[in-house]
Motif scaffolding. Structure first.
Motif, mmCIF file in Angstrom:
data_model
loop_
_atom_site.group_PDB
_atom_site.id
_atom_site.type_symbol
_atom_site.label_atom_id
_atom_site.label_comp_id
_atom_site.label_asym_id
_atom_site.label_seq_id
_atom_site.Cartn_x
_atom_site.Cartn_y
_atom_site.Cartn_z
ATOM 1 N N THR A 1 0.827 -1.202 0.000
ATOM 2 C CA THR A 1 0.000 0.000 0.000
ATOM 3 C C THR A 1 0.864 1.257 0.000
ATOM 4 N N THR A 2 1.864 1.308 0.872
ATOM 5 C CA THR A 2 2.695 2.513 0.928
ATOM 6 C C THR A 2 3.543 2.651 -0.339
ATOM 7 N N LEU A 3 4.001 1.541 -0.906
ATOM 8 C CA LEU A 3 4.747 1.617 -2.171
ATOM 9 C C LEU A 3 3.869 2.198 -3.277
ATOM 10 N N ASN A 4 2.627 1.756 -3.356
ATOM 11 C CA ASN A 4 1.718 2.287 -4.369
ATOM 12 C C ASN A 4 1.479 3.783 -4.165
ATOM 13 N N THR A 5 1.330 4.197 -2.922
ATOM 14 C CA THR A 5 1.124 5.610 -2.634
ATOM 15 C C THR A 5 2.377 6.412 -2.968
ATOM 16 N N LEU A 6 3.543 5.876 -2.652
ATOM 17 C CA LEU A 6 4.787 6.563 -3.004
ATOM 18 C C LEU A 6 4.900 6.714 -4.530
ATOM 19 N N ARG A 7 4.562 5.654 -5.274
ATOM 20 C CA ARG A 7 4.576 5.736 -6.740
ATOM 21 C C ARG A 7 3.636 6.831 -7.235
ATOM 22 N N HIS A 8 2.489 6.944 -6.610
ATOM 23 C CA HIS A 8 1.513 7.966 -6.987
ATOM 24 C C HIS A 8 2.115 9.369 -6.852
ATOM 25 N N HIS A 9 2.972 9.577 -5.869
ATOM 26 C CA HIS A 9 3.534 10.909 -5.613
ATOM 27 C C HIS A 9 4.755 11.234 -6.469
ATOM 28 N N VAL A 10 5.202 10.325 -7.301
ATOM 29 C CA VAL A 10 6.341 10.625 -8.186
ATOM 30 C C VAL A 10 5.994 11.811 -9.082
ATOM 31 N N GLY A 11 4.740 11.925 -9.482
ATOM 32 C CA GLY A 11 4.311 13.061 -10.302
ATOM 33 C C GLY A 11 4.421 14.400 -9.582
ATOM 34 N N ASP A 12 4.508 14.372 -8.256
ATOM 35 C CA ASP A 12 4.639 15.591 -7.452
ATOM 36 C C ASP A 12 6.089 15.840 -7.028
ATOM 37 N N ALA A 13 7.025 15.159 -7.678
ATOM 38 C CA ALA A 13 8.426 15.158 -7.232
ATOM 39 C C ALA A 13 9.019 16.551 -7.039
ATOM 40 N N GLU A 14 8.617 17.494 -7.837
ATOM 41 C CA GLU A 14 9.203 18.842 -7.760
ATOM 42 C C GLU A 14 8.641 19.666 -6.611
ATOM 43 N N ALA A 15 7.505 19.258 -6.058
ATOM 44 C CA ALA A 15 6.838 20.061 -5.021
ATOM 45 C C ALA A 15 7.734 20.224 -3.801
ATOM 46 N N LEU A 16 7.735 21.440 -3.280
ATOM 47 C CA LEU A 16 8.570 21.776 -2.131
ATOM 48 C C LEU A 16 7.835 22.810 -1.289
ATOM 49 N N ASN A 17 7.879 22.666 0.008
ATOM 50 C CA ASN A 17 7.336 23.643 0.944
ATOM 51 C C ASN A 17 8.330 23.713 2.095
ATOM 52 N N ALA A 18 9.173 24.731 2.068
ATOM 53 C CA ALA A 18 10.249 24.853 3.057
ATOM 54 C C ALA A 18 9.722 25.002 4.479
ATOM 55 N N ASP A 19 8.460 25.420 4.652
ATOM 56 C CA ASP A 19 7.886 25.525 5.989
ATOM 57 C C ASP A 19 7.618 24.140 6.586
ATOM 58 N N VAL A 20 7.498 23.133 5.716
ATOM 59 C CA VAL A 20 7.222 21.769 6.164
ATOM 60 C C VAL A 20 8.492 20.938 6.204
ATOM 61 N N SER A 21 9.292 21.010 5.131
ATOM 62 C CA SER A 21 10.493 20.176 5.021
ATOM 63 C C SER A 21 11.486 20.818 4.064
ATOM 64 N N ALA A 22 12.754 20.604 4.312
ATOM 65 C CA ALA A 22 13.798 21.080 3.395
ATOM 66 C C ALA A 22 13.875 20.192 2.156
ATOM 67 N N TRP A 23 13.268 19.006 2.238
ATOM 68 C CA TRP A 23 13.279 18.058 1.119
ATOM 69 C C TRP A 23 12.041 18.230 0.260
ATOM 70 N N SER A 24 12.200 18.012 -1.042
ATOM 71 C CA SER A 24 11.062 17.991 -1.960
ATOM 72 C C SER A 24 10.314 16.664 -1.809
ATOM 73 N N VAL A 25 9.139 16.589 -2.419
ATOM 74 C CA VAL A 25 8.371 15.339 -2.413
ATOM 75 C C VAL A 25 9.203 14.220 -3.036
ATOM 76 N N GLY A 26 9.878 14.517 -4.143
ATOM 77 C CA GLY A 26 10.706 13.508 -4.802
ATOM 78 C C GLY A 26 11.804 12.976 -3.903
ATOM 79 N N MET A 27 12.383 13.851 -3.098
ATOM 80 C CA MET A 27 13.437 13.418 -2.176
ATOM 81 C C MET A 27 12.864 12.492 -1.102
ATOM 82 N N HIS A 28 11.666 12.816 -0.594
ATOM 83 C CA HIS A 28 11.033 11.951 0.404
ATOM 84 C C HIS A 28 10.725 10.578 -0.194
#
Length: 160
Positions: A7-34
């Motif tokens: 389940t978590t692998l499938n959800t992680l795959r789903h977020h590959v399309g959001d790889a560039e997203a970044l919110n420095a208030d939440v994390s220094a890492w982008s979605v792709g890095m997570h």
């Protein structure tokens, strides 16, 4: 494969399309890095589980180090969560900034294959975590899911 990890692998795959997203208030890492970090961590933990099996005496497992009982281990074991901002990822699982989608997808494929192999290992196989100490196979697979959910929560907050 272990259902929670699937389940978590499938959800992680789903977020590959959001790889560039970044919110420095939440994390220094982008979605792709997570996402890549989760894949690298799963592959690393699964590989360490496989390393605990003695290749000369199948299905013998090499002796595990003693369990380190600590406040963090008990907290994670009881709550099934990892507090934010409290840990530091080992160097080998820290992703490079702005990972390309192809590399993330490849890392997820490798992680999935490694986890599938780990599920087939003897239950006595073990993984020694740098903070929480040793986990036998089933508990290590459980911890992978806890770790992934931790990062998926961060990803959700980045995308809000």
């Amino acid at each position: 494969m272990h259902t929670l990890l699937e389940t978590t692998l499938n959800t992680l795959r789903h977020h590959v399309g959001d790889a560039e997203a970044l919110n420095a208030d939440v994390s220094a890492w982008s979605v792709g890095m997570h996402v890549e970090h989760c894949a690298l961590a799963m592959a690393g933990m699964a590989t360490k589980l496989a390393d605990s099996v003695d290749p000369d005496r199948e299905p013998s497992v090499l002796p595990a180090p003693p369990v380190k009982w600590s406040v963090p281990r008990v907290f994670v074991s009881v709550t099934g969560t990892i507090p934010r901002g409290k840990g530091k990822a080992p160097t080998g699982v820290v992703p490079e900034p702005s990972p390309p989608r192809e590399r993330i997808l490849n890392a997820l494929d490798v992680a999935e294959a490694c986890v599938e192999a780990a599920v087939a290992l003897p239950e006595e196989a073990w993984y020694d975590h740098h903070v929480f100490g040793s986990f036998q196979r089933n508990r290590a697979l459980w911890f992978m899911g806890v770790h992934n959910r931790h990062h998926l929560k961060i990803i959700r907050d980045i995308l809000k």
